[in-house]
Design a protein around this motif. Structure first.
Motif, PDB file in Angstrom:
ATOM      1  N   MET A   1     -17.995  11.057 -26.710  1.00 52.99           N
ATOM      2  CA  MET A   1     -17.483  12.226 -27.381  1.00 52.99           C
ATOM      3  C   MET A   1     -18.591  13.249 -27.598  1.00 52.99           C
ATOM      4  O   MET A   1     -18.365  14.427 -27.450  1.00 52.99           O
ATOM      5  N   GLN A   2     -19.780  12.749 -27.957  1.00 53.56           N
ATOM      6  CA  GLN A   2     -20.892  13.675 -28.159  1.00 53.56           C
ATOM      7  C   GLN A   2     -21.316  14.325 -26.847  1.00 53.56           C
ATOM      8  O   GLN A   2     -21.745  15.467 -26.836  1.00 53.56           O
ATOM      9  N   THR A   3     -21.220  13.609 -25.746  1.00 55.73           N
ATOM     10  CA  THR A   3     -21.583  14.184 -24.458  1.00 55.73           C
ATOM     11  C   THR A   3     -20.644  15.312 -24.072  1.00 55.73           C
ATOM     12  O   THR A   3     -21.084  16.312 -23.516  1.00 55.73           O
ATOM     13  N   LEU A   4     -19.347  15.168 -24.360  1.00 53.89           N
ATOM     14  CA  LEU A   4     -18.404  16.241 -24.065  1.00 53.89           C
ATOM     15  C   LEU A   4     -18.713  17.480 -24.902  1.00 53.89           C
ATOM     16  O   LEU A   4     -18.633  18.603 -24.403  1.00 53.89           O
ATOM     17  N   GLU A   5     -19.072  17.286 -26.155  1.00 52.18           N
ATOM     18  CA  GLU A   5     -19.427  18.414 -27.010  1.00 52.18           C
ATOM     19  C   GLU A   5     -20.708  19.080 -26.513  1.00 52.18           C
ATOM     20  O   GLU A   5     -20.818  20.309 -26.493  1.00 52.18           O
ATOM     21  N   ALA A   6     -21.676  18.298 -26.064  1.00 53.88           N
ATOM     22  CA  ALA A   6     -22.938  18.835 -25.550  1.00 53.88           C
ATOM     23  C   ALA A   6     -22.691  19.627 -24.261  1.00 53.88           C
ATOM     24  O   ALA A   6     -23.236  20.721 -24.075  1.00 53.88           O
ATOM     25  N   ILE A   7     -21.849  19.088 -23.380  1.00 53.99           N
ATOM     26  CA  ILE A   7     -21.520  19.795 -22.139  1.00 53.99           C
ATOM     27  C   ILE A   7     -20.781  21.095 -22.463  1.00 53.99           C
ATOM     28  O   ILE A   7     -21.032  22.142 -21.863  1.00 53.99           O
ATOM     29  N   GLY A   8     -19.879  21.047 -23.415  1.00 53.93           N
ATOM     30  CA  GLY A   8     -19.146  22.250 -23.834  1.00 53.93           C
ATOM     31  C   GLY A   8     -20.092  23.322 -24.376  1.00 53.93           C
ATOM     32  O   GLY A   8     -19.936  24.513 -24.069  1.00 53.93           O
ATOM     33  N   GLN A   9     -21.050  22.912 -25.172  1.00 51.51           N
ATOM     34  CA  GLN A   9     -22.008  23.872 -25.718  1.00 51.51           C
ATOM     35  C   GLN A   9     -22.860  24.492 -24.610  1.00 51.51           C
ATOM     36  O   GLN A   9     -23.133  25.689 -24.612  1.00 51.51           O
ATOM     37  N   VAL A  10     -23.286  23.685 -23.652  1.00 49.99           N
ATOM     38  CA  VAL A  10     -24.096  24.194 -22.536  1.00 49.99           C
ATOM     39  C   VAL A  10     -23.280  25.193 -21.709  1.00 49.99           C
ATOM     40  O   VAL A  10     -23.772  26.261 -21.347  1.00 49.99           O
ATOM     41  N   LEU A  11     -22.035  24.835 -21.394  1.00 56.85           N
ATOM     42  CA  LEU A  11     -21.184  25.753 -20.627  1.00 56.85           C
ATOM     43  C   LEU A  11     -20.922  27.046 -21.399  1.00 56.85           C
ATOM     44  O   LEU A  11     -20.929  28.137 -20.811  1.00 56.85           O
ATOM     45  N   TRP A  12     -20.667  26.934 -22.695  1.00 57.28           N
ATOM     46  CA  TRP A  12     -20.431  28.122 -23.520  1.00 57.28           C
ATOM     47  C   TRP A  12     -21.679  29.019 -23.535  1.00 57.28           C
ATOM     48  O   TRP A  12     -21.592  30.237 -23.377  1.00 57.28           O
ATOM     49  N   THR A  13     -22.860  28.442 -23.675  1.00 54.27           N
ATOM     50  CA  THR A  13     -24.111  29.188 -23.674  1.00 54.27           C
ATOM     51  C   THR A  13     -24.326  29.860 -22.314  1.00 54.27           C
ATOM     52  O   THR A  13     -24.740  31.019 -22.237  1.00 54.27           O
ATOM     53  N   LEU A  14     -24.024  29.140 -21.236  1.00 54.40           N
ATOM     54  CA  LEU A  14     -24.164  29.689 -19.889  1.00 54.40           C
ATOM     55  C   LEU A  14     -23.209  30.862 -19.678  1.00 54.40           C
ATOM     56  O   LEU A  14     -23.594  31.888 -19.108  1.00 54.40           O
ATOM     57  N   LEU A  15     -21.998  30.750 -20.150  1.00 54.55           N
ATOM     58  CA  LEU A  15     -21.006  31.813 -20.028  1.00 54.55           C
ATOM     59  C   LEU A  15     -21.441  33.060 -20.802  1.00 54.55           C
ATOM     60  O   LEU A  15     -21.355  34.180 -20.288  1.00 54.55           O
ATOM     61  N   ILE A  16     -21.939  32.882 -22.005  1.00 56.73           N
ATOM     62  CA  ILE A  16     -22.405  34.021 -22.813  1.00 56.73           C
ATOM     63  C   ILE A  16     -23.614  34.683 -22.143  1.00 56.73           C
ATOM     64  O   ILE A  16     -23.696  35.917 -22.069  1.00 56.73           O
ATOM     65  N   THR A  17     -24.532  33.880 -21.610  1.00 57.24           N
ATOM     66  CA  THR A  17     -25.713  34.431 -20.933  1.00 57.24           C
ATOM     67  C   THR A  17     -25.310  35.244 -19.707  1.00 57.24           C
ATOM     68  O   THR A  17     -25.824  36.349 -19.489  1.00 57.24           O
ATOM     69  N   CYS A  18     -24.392  34.735 -18.909  1.00 56.23           N
ATOM     70  CA  CYS A  18     -23.912  35.477 -17.733  1.00 56.23           C
ATOM     71  C   CYS A  18     -23.234  36.780 -18.157  1.00 56.23           C
ATOM     72  O   CYS A  18     -23.425  37.826 -17.521  1.00 56.23           O
ATOM     73  N   GLY A  19     -22.464  36.746 -19.212  1.00 60.48           N
ATOM     74  CA  GLY A  19     -21.810  37.957 -19.717  1.00 60.48           C
ATOM     75  C   GLY A  19     -22.819  39.001 -20.168  1.00 60.48           C
ATOM     76  O   GLY A  19     -22.666  40.195 -19.878  1.00 60.48           O
ATOM     77  N   ILE A  20     -23.854  38.572 -20.857  1.00 62.42           N
ATOM     78  CA  ILE A  20     -24.896  39.506 -21.309  1.00 62.42           C
ATOM     79  C   ILE A  20     -25.619  40.112 -20.110  1.00 62.42           C
ATOM     80  O   ILE A  20     -25.893  41.323 -20.080  1.00 62.42           O
ATOM     81  N   LEU A  21     -25.926  39.301 -19.098  1.00 63.18           N
ATOM     82  CA  LEU A  21     -26.592  39.811 -17.901  1.00 63.18           C
ATOM     83  C   LEU A  21     -25.725  40.823 -17.155  1.00 63.18           C
ATOM     84  O   LEU A  21     -26.210  41.859 -16.697  1.00 63.18           O
ATOM     85  N   LEU A  22     -24.440  40.547 -17.027  1.00 63.34           N
ATOM     86  CA  LEU A  22     -23.532  41.484 -16.362  1.00 63.34           C
ATOM     87  C   LEU A  22     -23.419  42.796 -17.140  1.00 63.34           C
ATOM     88  O   LEU A  22     -23.407  43.878 -16.552  1.00 63.34           O
ATOM     89  N   LEU A  23     -23.353  42.706 -18.445  1.00 62.17           N
ATOM     90  CA  LEU A  23     -23.284  43.909 -19.277  1.00 62.17           C
ATOM     91  C   LEU A  23     -24.565  44.739 -19.143  1.00 62.17           C
ATOM     92  O   LEU A  23     -24.514  45.964 -19.018  1.00 62.17           O
TER      93      LEU A  23
END
Length: 125
Positions: A1-23
């Motif tokens: 369960m903790q691994t799924l939460e960790a993967i979710g956080q990494v993906l969320w951080t990656l998505l936000i970083t890509c959005g900031i770069l595109l902006l």
């Protein structure tokens, strides 16, 4: 369960970083486009002729107002080789195409011919 939460956080951080770069990319392109549009709006500076000399080297005849500048352009930079007086610049200024006229109509002097004439005048002095 903790691994799924960790993967979710990494993906969320990656998505936000890509959005900031595109902006940031979009804003940079927009600002750069506005700056170049403002810079060229005056119409007081133009390149009249270019003569390639070799790979990455060329002579450029540029006009700023009523003065002409012969510039040497190379990978090392741009150098002002000569500033022409109004009398010396007359062959180029007289050969400017009139609005609506075709450049291929044979009006005026080619760059090489005008440069040759000016250099001949200078050597006679």
């Amino acid at each position: 369960m903790q691994t799924l939460e960790a993967i979710g956080q990494v993906l969320w951080t990656l998505l936000i970083t890509c959005g900031i770069l595109l902006l940031a990319y979009w804003l940079t392109r927009r600002v750069a486009g506005q700056l170049t549009a403002k810079r060229g709006a005056g119409g007081r500076m133009e390149v009249l002729e270019q003569l390639p000399l070799g790979r990455d080297q060329k002579l450029v005849l540029a006009r700023v107002g009523q003065k002409l500048y012969l510039l040497g352009v190379s990978p090392a930079g741009v150098s002002c080789l000569r500033t022409f007086t109004e009398d010396e610049a007359e062959p180029w200024l007289a050969s400017e195409p009139q609005p609506g006229a075709e450049e291929s109509a044979g009006q005026g002097l080619p760059f090489r011919e005008a440069l040759r004439r000016v250099l001949e005048q200078r050597s006679k002095r």
